[in-house]
Design a protein around this motif. Structure first.
Motif, PDB file in Angstrom:
ATOM      1  N   ALA A 238       0.883 -49.255   9.156  1.00  0.00           N
ATOM      2  CA  ALA A 238      -0.350 -49.481   8.402  1.00  0.00           C
ATOM      3  C   ALA A 238      -0.432 -50.919   7.902  1.00  0.00           C
ATOM      4  CB  ALA A 238      -0.433 -48.504   7.232  1.00  0.00           C
ATOM      5  N   PHE A 239       0.692 -51.436   7.419  1.00  0.00           N
ATOM      6  CA  PHE A 239       0.726 -52.807   6.904  1.00  0.00           C
ATOM      7  C   PHE A 239       0.421 -53.804   8.015  1.00  0.00           C
ATOM      8  CE2 PHE A 239       3.289 -56.494   5.102  1.00  0.00           C
ATOM      9  CZ  PHE A 239       2.381 -56.774   4.088  1.00  0.00           C
ATOM     10  N   LEU A 240       0.991 -53.574   9.184  1.00  0.00           N
ATOM     11  CA  LEU A 240       0.741 -54.464  10.317  1.00  0.00           C
ATOM     12  C   LEU A 240      -0.708 -54.386  10.782  1.00  0.00           C
ATOM     13  CD1 LEU A 240       4.106 -53.741  12.055  1.00  0.00           C
ATOM     14  CD2 LEU A 240       3.341 -56.027  11.390  1.00  0.00           C
ATOM     15  N   THR A 241      -1.304 -53.199  10.699  1.00  0.00           N
ATOM     16  CA  THR A 241      -2.719 -53.062  11.052  1.00  0.00           C
ATOM     17  C   THR A 241      -3.579 -53.895  10.104  1.00  0.00           C
ATOM     18  OG1 THR A 241      -2.415 -50.842  11.962  1.00  0.00           O
ATOM     19  CG2 THR A 241      -4.641 -51.443  11.275  1.00  0.00           C
ATOM     20  N   ILE A 242      -3.232 -53.881   8.836  1.00  0.00           N
ATOM     21  CA  ILE A 242      -3.975 -54.685   7.845  1.00  0.00           C
ATOM     22  C   ILE A 242      -3.810 -56.166   8.143  1.00  0.00           C
ATOM     23  CG2 ILE A 242      -4.064 -55.318   5.406  1.00  0.00           C
ATOM     24  CD1 ILE A 242      -3.184 -52.390   4.807  1.00  0.00           C
ATOM     25  N   ILE A 243      -2.595 -56.591   8.439  1.00  0.00           N
ATOM     26  CA  ILE A 243      -2.351 -58.000   8.766  1.00  0.00           C
ATOM     27  C   ILE A 243      -3.203 -58.431   9.960  1.00  0.00           C
ATOM     28  CG2 ILE A 243      -0.625 -59.639   9.642  1.00  0.00           C
ATOM     29  CD1 ILE A 243       1.481 -57.933   8.089  1.00  0.00           C
ATOM     30  N   ARG A 244      -3.262 -57.578  10.961  1.00  0.00           N
ATOM     31  CA  ARG A 244      -3.990 -57.939  12.184  1.00  0.00           C
ATOM     32  C   ARG A 244      -5.491 -57.764  12.042  1.00  0.00           C
ATOM     33  NH1 ARG A 244       1.057 -55.356  15.060  1.00  0.00           N
ATOM     34  NH2 ARG A 244       2.259 -57.279  15.350  1.00  0.00           N
ATOM     35  N   ALA A 245      -5.924 -57.212  10.904  1.00  0.00           N
ATOM     36  CA  ALA A 245      -7.361 -57.082  10.649  1.00  0.00           C
ATOM     37  C   ALA A 245      -7.954 -58.362  10.079  1.00  0.00           C
ATOM     38  CB  ALA A 245      -7.620 -55.924   9.684  1.00  0.00           C
ATOM     39  N   VAL A 246      -7.103 -59.325   9.738  1.00  0.00           N
ATOM     40  CA  VAL A 246      -7.601 -60.595   9.208  1.00  0.00           C
ATOM     41  C   VAL A 246      -8.397 -61.314  10.295  1.00  0.00           C
ATOM     42  CG1 VAL A 246      -6.988 -62.857   8.281  1.00  0.00           C
ATOM     43  CG2 VAL A 246      -5.679 -60.821   7.593  1.00  0.00           C
ATOM     44  N   PRO A 247      -9.654 -61.633  10.040  1.00  0.00           N
ATOM     45  CA  PRO A 247     -10.458 -62.286  11.078  1.00  0.00           C
ATOM     46  C   PRO A 247     -10.046 -63.741  11.266  1.00  0.00           C
ATOM     47  CG  PRO A 247     -11.703 -62.115   9.042  1.00  0.00           C
ATOM     48  CD  PRO A 247     -10.423 -61.368   8.810  1.00  0.00           C
ATOM     49  N   ALA A 248     -10.248 -64.264  12.458  1.00  0.00           N
ATOM     50  CA  ALA A 248      -9.980 -65.678  12.721  1.00  0.00           C
ATOM     51  C   ALA A 248     -10.952 -66.530  11.914  1.00  0.00           C
ATOM     52  CB  ALA A 248     -10.123 -65.960  14.205  1.00  0.00           C
ATOM     53  N   ARG A 249     -10.406 -67.589  11.313  1.00  0.00           N
ATOM     54  CA  ARG A 249     -11.276 -68.450  10.480  1.00  0.00           C
ATOM     55  C   ARG A 249     -11.093 -69.910  10.865  1.00  0.00           C
ATOM     56  NH1 ARG A 249     -10.749 -65.746   4.380  1.00  0.00           N
ATOM     57  NH2 ARG A 249     -11.498 -63.696   4.981  1.00  0.00           N
TER      58      ARG A 249
END
Length: 249
Positions: A238-249
């Motif tokens: 779950a934590f890794l899913t949240i990390i990878r949900a960060v959009p490219a900026r």
């Protein structure tokens, strides 16, 4: 544009074996599929810092703590000095969490003093602010947050602000995207009012029942620079899913 950051607050959870396993899973997964441009920090209990420091050294995952004392040494039984944290490889520290304010009767002045000491020691303070359900219902959200910002953040603040509505922490009820957008805009305005141009670049995180299902929407809000994650940070997937949900900026 500020570098996004995802912080896992493990709270009072984790014995040695499961803490080491959790940290290893996160590190190994990020080594396999890097989260480019995202800072990742895990904040285990004090008892696990000495164990995890060597495991996290030279990895994509930094180590944070969940509190520190305002003094760097002295007769304070049971407390932890900022220099003790840096000595173990800690780079960040959570301060003013609502559970500390509630359970230990910490007030803004206490948080401010700890923040000053943390910065002097070279730590990046993650200072939490947030309103209760009663304050929200009575229309006092902005007044509450404004006073917390003024009272908790010292002059020259160079850390991170985490907005965690108290009513959403551990309840499974996250604020709506509209609520978060509006409240973070208010927090940004207050930071600029207090710190001038420096307030424009201070990172603001959202916390409060962030999980794998709602993270993408929350992290897509333009002025949200990341998340302070509680329960979901104890589950590596779950934590890794949240990390990878960060959009490219």
């Amino acid at each position: 544009m500020s570098t996004p950051i995802i912080v896992g607050n493990w709270k009072m959870n984790g014995l040695s074996a499961d803490s080491a396993d959790r940290a290893k899973q996160i590190v190994d997964s990020l080594a396999t599929v890097p989260a480019a441009g995202v800072e990742v920090v895990v904040c285990p209990p004090f008892t696990q810092l000495a164990l995890l420091g060597p495991l996290l050294k030279d990895t994509p995952v930094a180590m944070g703590a969940q509190d520190c004392h305002k003094d760097d040494k002295g007769a304070h039984t049971g407390d932890i000095a900022p220099s003790m944290l840096t000595d173990l490889g800690t780079t960040h520290v959570i301060l003013g969490h609502s559970e500390r304010r509630r359970d230990h009767e910490e007030v803004d002045e206490t948080v401010r003093e700890k923040t000053v000491s943390a910065m002097k020691a070279g730590l990046t303070p993650i200072v939490c602010i947030g309103e209760t359900e009663d304050q929200r219902q009575s229309g006092q959200t902005e007044d509450t947050l404004g006073w917390q910002i003024k009272g908790s953040l010292p002059d020259g603040f160079a850390g991170i602000v985490a907005y965690e509505p108290v009513w959403a922490i551990g309840t499974g009820l996250a604020a709506t995207i509209e609520d978060i957008t509006n409240t973070v805009a208010f927090i940004r305005a207050e930071l600029v009012r207090q710190f001038g141009d420096a307030g424009k670049s201070l990172r603001i995180l959202y916390g409060g029942s962030v999980d794998a299902n709602n993270a993408a929407g929350i992290l897509a809000i333009p002025d949200v620079a990341g998340a302070l994650v509680g329960g979901a940070s104890l589950k590596p997937d779950a934590f890794l899913t949240i990390i990878r949900a960060v959009p490219a900026r």
